[in-house]
Enzyme design. Structure first.
Site, PDB file in Angstrom:
ATOM      1  N   CYS A  65       0.853  -1.186   0.000  1.00  0.00           N
ATOM      2  CA  CYS A  65       0.000   0.000   0.000  1.00  0.00           C
ATOM      3  C   CYS A  65       0.889   1.235   0.000  1.00  0.00           C
ATOM      4  O   CYS A  65       1.985   1.223   0.540  1.00  0.00           O
ATOM      5  CB  CYS A  65      -0.945   0.002   1.188  1.00  0.00           C
ATOM      6  SG  CYS A  65      -0.156  -0.358   2.753  1.00  0.00           S
ATOM      7  N   GLU A 112      -8.083   8.679   3.554  1.00  0.00           N
ATOM      8  CA  GLU A 112      -7.700   8.317   2.197  1.00  0.00           C
ATOM      9  C   GLU A 112      -8.885   7.950   1.322  1.00  0.00           C
ATOM     10  O   GLU A 112      -9.872   7.388   1.799  1.00  0.00           O
ATOM     11  CB  GLU A 112      -6.740   7.110   2.215  1.00  0.00           C
ATOM     12  CG  GLU A 112      -5.420   7.425   2.839  1.00  0.00           C
ATOM     13  CD  GLU A 112      -4.432   6.281   2.750  1.00  0.00           C
ATOM     14  OE1 GLU A 112      -3.227   6.567   2.769  1.00  0.00           O
ATOM     15  OE2 GLU A 112      -4.848   5.100   2.686  1.00  0.00           O
TER      16      GLU A 112
END
Length: 171
Positions: A65, A112
């Site tokens: 990620c 996010e």
């Protein structure tokens, strides 16, 4: 500029750039991605975040990620970071995206718009030890159980998006 992340609105339109640490200190919405790699035994490849990371150090997370660089698509960034962090090159498929907001350690906040990708590979990782402390393959049922019993071992974003990934991928 590689320490900058792309600020976005809820429609994923770029609205600016900001240094990564400042974004996490202020909890500003920014673009990110998460990669899930499965092997032919239908196990998920997890990484343990390296000690010394500025947040979530030592926690288990999905395969890879990060944040795309300014001017880079999330798909390009996912392929690049999978290779940089895990030493794996594999075709990736976009699965879905979602917005989350979670408090982290060190007084930081993760806010996010996360683009989730998945792929298949039986290649063994060659980890970048600056990013990754360890890795393991885990059966989906075992991970589901451990997420419930030991949630403090895992990153916030993995706890949020894992069930969506498991539900959407027919293994």
């Amino acid at each position: 500029m590689d320490d900058h992340v792309v600020l976005v609105n809820e429609q994923d339109d770029q609205i600016g750039l900001m240094q990564k640490l400042e974004v996490h200190q202020k909890g500003i919405l920014h673009r990110a991605f998460s990669v899930f790699i499965f092997n032919s035994n239908h196990e998920l490849l997890l990484q343990q975040r390296a000690l010394g990371k500025y947040h979530s150090e030592g926690l288990w997370s999905n395969t890879c990620c990060s944040h795309p660089l300014p001017g880079e698509t999330t798909a390009e960034a996912a392929v690049r970071r999978l290779d940089e962090e895990m030493g794996i090159t594999a075709p990736l498929n976009f699965l879905y995206s979602f917005i989350y907001n979670a408090e982290l350690d060190n007084g930081l906040t993760e806010h996010e718009l996360d683009h989730v990708f998945w792929g298949m590979s039986d290649d063994l990782p060659v980890i970048n030890t600056t990013e990754v402390g360890n890795y393991k393959y885990i059966a989906i049922s075992e991970l589901q159980k451990d997420l419930l019993e030991n949630p403090d071992r895992y990153t916030e974003w993995l706890k949020i998006c894992f069930e969506g990934v498991a539900a959407k991928i027919l293994l």
